[in-house]
Design a protein around this motif. Sequence first.
Motif, PDB file in Angstrom:
ATOM      1  N   LEU A  85      41.416  37.992  45.456  1.00 46.93           N
ATOM      2  CA  LEU A  85      41.663  38.283  44.046  1.00 46.93           C
ATOM      3  C   LEU A  85      40.394  38.076  43.216  1.00 46.93           C
ATOM      4  O   LEU A  85      40.197  38.726  42.195  1.00 46.93           O
ATOM      5  CB  LEU A  85      42.798  37.392  43.525  1.00 46.93           C
ATOM      6  N   ALA A  86      39.509  37.197  43.662  1.00 43.73           N
ATOM      7  CA  ALA A  86      38.258  36.924  42.941  1.00 43.73           C
ATOM      8  C   ALA A  86      37.276  38.091  43.005  1.00 43.73           C
ATOM      9  O   ALA A  86      36.305  38.107  42.250  1.00 43.73           O
ATOM     10  CB  ALA A  86      37.600  35.659  43.498  1.00 43.73           C
ATOM     11  N   ILE A  88      38.584  41.535  43.541  1.00 44.21           N
ATOM     12  CA  ILE A  88      39.340  42.782  43.484  1.00 44.21           C
ATOM     13  C   ILE A  88      38.653  43.801  42.565  1.00 44.21           C
ATOM     14  O   ILE A  88      38.236  43.489  41.459  1.00 44.21           O
ATOM     15  CB  ILE A  88      40.802  42.536  43.048  1.00 44.21           C
ATOM     16  N   GLY A  89      38.508  45.005  43.091  1.00 46.74           N
ATOM     17  CA  GLY A  89      37.946  46.104  42.317  1.00 46.74           C
ATOM     18  C   GLY A  89      36.439  46.078  42.148  1.00 46.74           C
ATOM     19  O   GLY A  89      35.878  46.997  41.557  1.00 46.74           O
ATOM     20  N   LEU A  90      35.772  45.065  42.642  1.00 49.12           N
ATOM     21  CA  LEU A  90      34.325  44.937  42.454  1.00 49.12           C
ATOM     22  C   LEU A  90      33.609  45.371  43.738  1.00 49.12           C
ATOM     23  O   LEU A  90      33.070  44.565  44.483  1.00 49.12           O
ATOM     24  CB  LEU A  90      33.964  43.487  42.076  1.00 49.12           C
ATOM     25  N   ARG A  91      33.578  46.683  43.962  1.00 49.77           N
ATOM     26  CA  ARG A  91      33.029  47.234  45.209  1.00 49.77           C
ATOM     27  C   ARG A  91      31.580  46.821  45.472  1.00 49.77           C
ATOM     28  O   ARG A  91      31.150  46.736  46.614  1.00 49.77           O
ATOM     29  CB  ARG A  91      33.154  48.750  45.210  1.00 49.77           C
ATOM     30  N   ALA A  92      30.828  46.564  44.420  1.00 49.23           N
ATOM     31  CA  ALA A  92      29.427  46.159  44.594  1.00 49.23           C
ATOM     32  C   ALA A  92      29.332  44.844  45.362  1.00 49.23           C
ATOM     33  O   ALA A  92      28.290  44.540  45.941  1.00 49.23           O
ATOM     34  CB  ALA A  92      28.743  46.016  43.231  1.00 49.23           C
ATOM     35  N   LEU A  93      30.407  44.089  45.409  1.00 52.02           N
ATOM     36  CA  LEU A  93      30.394  42.802  46.095  1.00 52.02           C
ATOM     37  C   LEU A  93      30.555  42.943  47.605  1.00 52.02           C
ATOM     38  O   LEU A  93      30.601  41.932  48.311  1.00 52.02           O
ATOM     39  CB  LEU A  93      31.465  41.880  45.526  1.00 52.02           C
ATOM     40  N   ARG A  94      30.593  44.164  48.105  1.00 52.18           N
ATOM     41  CA  ARG A  94      30.577  44.333  49.562  1.00 52.18           C
ATOM     42  C   ARG A  94      29.192  44.031  50.120  1.00 52.18           C
ATOM     43  O   ARG A  94      29.011  43.970  51.317  1.00 52.18           O
ATOM     44  CB  ARG A  94      31.011  45.742  49.970  1.00 52.18           C
ATOM     45  N   LEU A 142      36.590  36.812  36.454  1.00 51.19           N
ATOM     46  CA  LEU A 142      36.068  37.039  35.106  1.00 51.19           C
ATOM     47  C   LEU A 142      34.572  36.734  35.045  1.00 51.19           C
ATOM     48  O   LEU A 142      33.794  37.511  34.474  1.00 51.19           O
ATOM     49  CB  LEU A 142      36.830  36.192  34.084  1.00 51.19           C
ATOM     50  N   VAL A 143      34.159  35.629  35.625  1.00 54.99           N
ATOM     51  CA  VAL A 143      32.746  35.242  35.612  1.00 54.99           C
ATOM     52  C   VAL A 143      31.918  36.218  36.446  1.00 54.99           C
ATOM     53  O   VAL A 143      30.860  36.687  36.014  1.00 54.99           O
ATOM     54  CB  VAL A 143      32.579  33.793  36.121  1.00 54.99           C
ATOM     55  N   VAL A 144      32.394  36.537  37.636  1.00 55.37           N
ATOM     56  CA  VAL A 144      31.645  37.429  38.529  1.00 55.37           C
ATOM     57  C   VAL A 144      31.578  38.838  37.956  1.00 55.37           C
ATOM     58  O   VAL A 144      30.514  39.474  37.981  1.00 55.37           O
ATOM     59  CB  VAL A 144      32.258  37.419  39.951  1.00 55.37           C
ATOM     60  N   ALA A 145      32.680  39.343  37.417  1.00 48.68           N
ATOM     61  CA  ALA A 145      32.684  40.688  36.835  1.00 48.68           C
ATOM     62  C   ALA A 145      31.736  40.757  35.637  1.00 48.68           C
ATOM     63  O   ALA A 145      30.989  41.734  35.484  1.00 48.68           O
ATOM     64  CB  ALA A 145      34.098  41.089  36.427  1.00 48.68           C
ATOM     65  N   ALA A 146      31.739  39.721  34.799  1.00 51.83           N
ATOM     66  CA  ALA A 146      30.826  39.692  33.654  1.00 51.83           C
ATOM     67  C   ALA A 146      29.380  39.639  34.136  1.00 51.83           C
ATOM     68  O   ALA A 146      28.513  40.355  33.607  1.00 51.83           O
ATOM     69  CB  ALA A 146      31.142  38.495  32.758  1.00 51.83           C
ATOM     70  N   GLY A 147      29.116  38.811  35.134  1.00 52.25           N
ATOM     71  CA  GLY A 147      27.761  38.722  35.681  1.00 52.25           C
ATOM     72  C   GLY A 147      27.316  40.031  36.297  1.00 52.25           C
ATOM     73  O   GLY A 147      26.163  40.452  36.117  1.00 52.25           O
ATOM     74  N   LEU A 148      28.210  40.681  36.995  1.00 45.17           N
ATOM     75  CA  LEU A 148      27.890  41.968  37.617  1.00 45.17           C
ATOM     76  C   LEU A 148      27.613  43.023  36.551  1.00 45.17           C
ATOM     77  O   LEU A 148      26.667  43.812  36.674  1.00 45.17           O
ATOM     78  CB  LEU A 148      29.052  42.397  38.525  1.00 45.17           C
TER      79      LEU A 148
END
Length: 162
Positions: A85-86, A88-94, A142-148
């Motif tokens: 869940l941390a 989800i939807g953040l494909r760049a994190l692959r 929230l933190v990771v998506a904002a950072g990304l």
Amino acid sequence: MVETLNLWLALGLGTGLSPIAPGTVGSLLGVPVAWWLLGRPLSRQAWVIALLLVLAVPVCHFASLQFAGSDHGGIVADEIVAFPLAVIGLRALRHPLGMALAFAVYRVFDGLKPPPIHLAERVSGGFGIVLGDTVAAIAAWLVVAAGLFVWQRYRARGSGAI
């Protein structure tokens, strides 16, 4: 037999028995799940994560009963299923570094339990056990998506694009 299987699942196939940082060691099993899910459409990611979280509630609940009703440190199924869940939807994190960063942020939130995470863990039973990690994963997202988002904007500006 069923109790033993349930306990084995709750203990993250034994990773929760690690003498050092069992929550972190157990959470590592969530990384390949998250990696696999990020290659799927967002709707599938959401359904699989929701299903895993729902299934983790009774697993964690019945395992906690074997530990006098407490959220024993060895119960890590909640960490395993909440970590995807941390991201989800953040494909760049692959990318391995992105996944590692997301994992670290998730573990910080789960370990420190700032508000409202500590409040979620006051809920009793398996639901409370899973809820605390779910809230930690949402905070990490929230933190990771904002950072990304900031990183992608910075990178785009650096290449001459707006």
